[in-house]
Design a protein around this motif. Sequence first.
Motif, PDB file in Angstrom:
ATOM      1  N   VAL A 167       0.745  -1.080  -0.338  1.00 10.73           N
ATOM      2  CA  VAL A 167      -0.033  -0.027  -0.406  1.00 10.73           C
ATOM      3  C   VAL A 167       1.467   1.203  -0.210  1.00 10.73           C
ATOM      4  CG1 VAL A 167      -1.580   1.466   1.599  1.00 10.73           C
ATOM      5  CG2 VAL A 167      -1.687  -1.058   1.358  1.00 10.73           C
ATOM      6  N   GLU A 168       0.495   2.557  -1.082  1.00 14.61           N
ATOM      7  CA  GLU A 168       1.040   3.187  -0.754  1.00 14.61           C
ATOM      8  C   GLU A 168       0.482   4.060   0.151  1.00 14.61           C
ATOM      9  OE1 GLU A 168       1.596   5.633  -4.373  1.00 14.61           O
ATOM     10  OE2 GLU A 168       2.984   7.000  -3.689  1.00 14.61           O
ATOM     11  N   VAL A 169       1.291   4.670   0.667  1.00 12.51           N
ATOM     12  CA  VAL A 169       0.580   5.041   2.105  1.00 12.51           C
ATOM     13  C   VAL A 169      -0.061   7.096   2.051  1.00 12.51           C
ATOM     14  CG1 VAL A 169       0.551   5.708   4.848  1.00 12.51           C
ATOM     15  CG2 VAL A 169       1.448   4.060   3.388  1.00 12.51           C
ATOM     16  N   ALA A 170      -1.172   7.164   2.059  1.00 12.99           N
ATOM     17  CA  ALA A 170      -2.185   8.431   1.803  1.00 12.99           C
ATOM     18  C   ALA A 170      -1.767   9.517   3.342  1.00 12.99           C
ATOM     19  CB  ALA A 170      -3.238   8.131   1.362  1.00 12.99           C
ATOM     20  N   ALA A 171      -1.752   8.724   3.910  1.00  9.92           N
ATOM     21  CA  ALA A 171      -2.232   8.962   5.585  1.00  9.92           C
ATOM     22  C   ALA A 171      -2.106   8.099   6.439  1.00  9.92           C
ATOM     23  CB  ALA A 171      -3.277  10.190   5.623  1.00  9.92           C
ATOM     24  N   CYS A 172      -1.286   8.180   7.604  1.00  5.29           N
ATOM     25  CA  CYS A 172      -1.124   7.264   9.072  1.00  5.29           C
ATOM     26  C   CYS A 172      -0.918   8.626  10.045  1.00  5.29           C
ATOM     27  CB  CYS A 172       0.153   6.805   9.139  1.00  5.29           C
ATOM     28  SG  CYS A 172       0.674   6.060  10.003  1.00  5.29           S
ATOM     29  N   GLY A 173      -2.219   8.107  11.187  1.00  3.71           N
ATOM     30  CA  GLY A 173      -2.765   7.746  12.385  1.00  3.71           C
ATOM     31  C   GLY A 173      -1.774   8.064  13.026  1.00  3.71           C
ATOM     32  N   LEU A 174      -1.297   9.172  14.111  1.00  4.68           N
ATOM     33  CA  LEU A 174      -0.682   9.296  15.303  1.00  4.68           C
ATOM     34  C   LEU A 174      -1.492   8.813  16.359  1.00  4.68           C
ATOM     35  CD1 LEU A 174       1.368   9.878  13.449  1.00  4.68           C
ATOM     36  CD2 LEU A 174       2.108  11.283  15.388  1.00  4.68           C
ATOM     37  N   CYS A 175      -1.276   8.223  17.974  1.00  5.96           N
ATOM     38  CA  CYS A 175      -2.459   7.873  18.465  1.00  5.96           C
ATOM     39  C   CYS A 175      -1.108   7.558  19.481  1.00  5.96           C
ATOM     40  CB  CYS A 175      -3.327   6.214  18.156  1.00  5.96           C
ATOM     41  SG  CYS A 175      -3.039   5.239  18.783  1.00  5.96           S
ATOM     42  N   GLY A 176      -2.263   7.410  20.707  1.00  2.00           N
ATOM     43  CA  GLY A 176      -0.902   6.689  21.715  1.00  2.00           C
ATOM     44  C   GLY A 176      -0.501   5.891  22.367  1.00  2.00           C
ATOM     45  N   THR A 177      -1.376   4.737  21.665  1.00  2.00           N
ATOM     46  CA  THR A 177       0.042   3.496  21.368  1.00  2.00           C
ATOM     47  C   THR A 177       1.114   3.996  20.526  1.00  2.00           C
ATOM     48  OG1 THR A 177      -2.062   2.205  20.403  1.00  2.00           O
ATOM     49  CG2 THR A 177      -0.012   1.561  20.142  1.00  2.00           C
ATOM     50  N   ASP A 178       1.201   4.680  19.470  1.00  2.00           N
ATOM     51  CA  ASP A 178       2.729   5.115  19.474  1.00  2.00           C
ATOM     52  C   ASP A 178       3.092   5.606  20.016  1.00  2.00           C
ATOM     53  OD1 ASP A 178       2.255   4.505  16.292  1.00  2.00           O
ATOM     54  OD2 ASP A 178       0.666   6.137  16.385  1.00  2.00           O
ATOM     55  N   LEU A 179       2.551   6.410  21.199  1.00  4.56           N
ATOM     56  CA  LEU A 179       3.686   6.590  22.634  1.00  4.56           C
ATOM     57  C   LEU A 179       4.225   5.909  23.817  1.00  4.56           C
ATOM     58  CD1 LEU A 179       2.343  10.037  23.659  1.00  4.56           C
ATOM     59  CD2 LEU A 179       3.910  10.006  22.413  1.00  4.56           C
ATOM     60  N   HIS A 180       3.894   4.855  23.472  1.00  8.42           N
ATOM     61  CA  HIS A 180       3.554   3.641  25.009  1.00  8.42           C
ATOM     62  C   HIS A 180       4.617   3.122  23.886  1.00  8.42           C
ATOM     63  CE1 HIS A 180       0.487   3.816  27.694  1.00  8.42           C
ATOM     64  NE2 HIS A 180      -0.047   4.044  27.147  1.00  8.42           N
ATOM     65  N   ILE A 181       4.671   2.579  22.458  1.00 10.56           N
ATOM     66  CA  ILE A 181       4.978   1.611  22.082  1.00 10.56           C
ATOM     67  C   ILE A 181       6.839   2.917  21.749  1.00 10.56           C
ATOM     68  CG2 ILE A 181       6.480   1.174  19.220  1.00 10.56           C
ATOM     69  CD1 ILE A 181       3.318   0.825  18.883  1.00 10.56           C
TER      70      ILE A 181
END
Length: 329
Positions: A29-43
């Motif tokens: 998939v050629e990414v058009a948009a990717c959201g950020l969320c709390g999970t990313d901070l936990h990672i």
Amino acid sequence: MKAAVIEAPGKVTVTTVPDPAPGPREVVVEVAACGLCGTDLHILQGEFAPTLPVVPGHEFAGVVVGLGREVTELAVGDRVAVDPSLYCNECRYCRAGRNNLCDRWQAIGVTVAGGAAEFAVAPVANCVRLPDHIEVQDAALIEPLSCAVRGYDVLNSRLGSHVLIYGSGTMGLMMLELAKRTGAAAVDVVDVNPERLATAAKLGSSRTALSADGLERPGGWDVVVDATGNAAAIQDGLDRVAKAGTFLQFGVADYATRVTIDPYRIYNQEITITGSMAVLHSYERAAELFATGVLDPQVFISHRLPLAEYPQALERFAAGQGRKIVVLP
Ligand SMILES: [Zn+2]
Ligand SMILES: [Zn+2]
């Protein structure tokens, strides 16, 4: 290709990594948009036991540009949103249909390379084709919506319920939208941030307040949802559940968070305390709901930033600024 990489706890960069290659039943998939969320901070904090380094990003949509040799269901050029969940389908929980509790739970953008990159690989079964009227960038909202749909599945909420939501960030606001559409008698929202509360009011919450003390409802609420993960909010919320009511832990708390419960009241007033983890058979329904316009992307996406600014975007998110921040590869 360019990708954001969480290299070690506390260390995130945007760098060049090899282009991904699809397996037999996967697509690129050629990414058009990717959201950020709390999970990313936990990672980033080293939680969720990911094997670092990892390319984050589990909330994304884009255009199919490559097909594994056994893929016939999708074609190059299809616009898709991607369910990040990867289940083993073999363990006790998968066999019982509780795949989000899979003993070998994995997710694209959590344990394997995700969508904060120019390209991402996904199993064909995880891709939902988007109808023409949906902007592919906006479809990055389907994943968080699918978590909210799962939350509502857990609540099994009755018509005419009085609902109290803690937190008016993206997830709290999504729960508000679902509460409005599932026959709540009233949906009240509490947040310590007045700017965020203004959005909840704009989206049609019944009442908003900086503290539940400011909301007159002596008998409590039938449904209380924590969408903050914050100990003080959770503690306060537990005390606001009406007799026979339900408390839903929807926000992701830090591992070390502890609150106290009142066992006598849980017994005597038949209180239910439950949780909702990620996505369970709710992604496709979230996509269907999204296509009906359940969310206004112009309200829900507050920032669209270039992928090169991923580390700054994460900082901005951590500081509690705005609502959903998406990066555009
Ligand atoms: Zn997320
Ligand atoms: Zn499993």
